[in-house]
Design a protein around this motif. Sequence first.
Motif, mmCIF file in Angstrom:
data_model
loop_
_atom_site.group_PDB
_atom_site.id
_atom_site.type_symbol
_atom_site.label_atom_id
_atom_site.label_comp_id
_atom_site.label_asym_id
_atom_site.label_seq_id
_atom_site.Cartn_x
_atom_site.Cartn_y
_atom_site.Cartn_z
ATOM 1 N N SER A 165 51.273 12.902 9.469
ATOM 2 C CA SER A 165 50.698 12.214 10.611
ATOM 3 C C SER A 165 51.771 12.041 11.676
ATOM 4 C CB SER A 165 50.160 10.845 10.191
ATOM 5 O OG SER A 165 49.607 10.168 11.290
ATOM 6 N N TYR A 166 51.378 12.275 12.924
ATOM 7 C CA TYR A 166 52.268 12.163 14.072
ATOM 8 C C TYR A 166 51.840 10.950 14.893
ATOM 9 C CZ TYR A 166 53.182 17.029 12.854
ATOM 10 O OH TYR A 166 53.505 18.177 12.190
ATOM 11 N N GLU A 199 51.891 16.495 20.481
ATOM 12 C CA GLU A 199 51.131 16.765 21.700
ATOM 13 C C GLU A 199 49.697 16.263 21.576
ATOM 14 O OE1 GLU A 199 49.878 20.424 24.696
ATOM 15 O OE2 GLU A 199 51.151 20.850 22.972
ATOM 16 N N ASP A 200 49.098 16.471 20.432
ATOM 17 C CA ASP A 200 47.733 16.008 20.194
ATOM 18 C C ASP A 200 47.684 14.473 20.202
ATOM 19 O OD1 ASP A 200 45.012 16.660 19.772
ATOM 20 O OD2 ASP A 200 45.227 16.268 17.616
ATOM 21 N N THR A 229 47.784 8.296 17.270
ATOM 22 C CA THR A 229 48.204 9.173 16.176
ATOM 23 C C THR A 229 47.394 10.461 16.180
ATOM 24 O OG1 THR A 229 46.640 8.188 14.618
ATOM 25 C CG2 THR A 229 48.852 7.227 14.699
ATOM 26 N N SER A 230 47.891 11.424 15.409
ATOM 27 C CA SER A 230 47.197 12.691 15.203
ATOM 28 C C SER A 230 47.653 13.277 13.877
ATOM 29 C CB SER A 230 47.518 13.680 16.321
ATOM 30 O OG SER A 230 47.062 14.977 15.996
ATOM 31 N N ASP A 231 46.776 13.980 13.229
ATOM 32 C CA ASP A 231 47.138 14.704 12.010
ATOM 33 C C ASP A 231 47.720 16.076 12.326
ATOM 34 O OD1 ASP A 231 46.188 12.605 10.465
ATOM 35 O OD2 ASP A 231 44.190 13.495 10.234
ATOM 36 N N ASN A 232 47.673 16.495 13.609
ATOM 37 C CA ASN A 232 48.047 17.857 13.975
ATOM 38 C C ASN A 232 49.418 18.008 14.622
ATOM 39 O OD1 ASN A 232 45.505 18.834 13.099
ATOM 40 N ND2 ASN A 232 44.611 18.087 14.991
ATOM 41 N N SER A 233 49.709 17.181 15.645
ATOM 42 C CA SER A 233 50.964 17.364 16.398
ATOM 43 C C SER A 233 51.245 16.162 17.286
ATOM 44 C CB SER A 233 50.871 18.609 17.280
ATOM 45 O OG SER A 233 49.919 18.412 18.320
ATOM 46 N N ASN A 292 45.527 12.141 22.649
ATOM 47 C CA ASN A 292 44.639 11.100 22.129
ATOM 48 C C ASN A 292 44.877 9.772 22.838
ATOM 49 O OD1 ASN A 292 43.449 12.863 20.328
ATOM 50 N ND2 ASN A 292 44.694 12.235 18.593
#
Length: 67
Positions: A54-55, A18-19, A12-16, A23
Motif C-alpha cells: 500500500s502506498y 501517483e495513484d 492511499t492506493s494499492d497501486n502506486s 486519489n
Amino acid sequence: MAIVKVIEIMATSDNSFEDAINNALKEASKTVKNIKSIYVKDMNGKVEENRIVSYGVTTKVSFVVTH
C-alpha cells in the motif's frame, strides 16, 4: 485580491504513489472548487513480506476562495 486556502489531504492506493496522489485530488475535488495546486508533503509505504502492499501520501491542496 484573491484569497488562497490550503488544506491537508491524506490518501492511499494499492497501486502506486501517483495513484495515491490522484486519489487525494479526486476526493478533494468532490467538495472543493477552484483547485490550483497539489503539493506532496510526505510519502510512505506499507510493507508485507518484503513487498510494498500500500502506498500513502500526505498532500497539501490549494484553492482560490470565491465570494
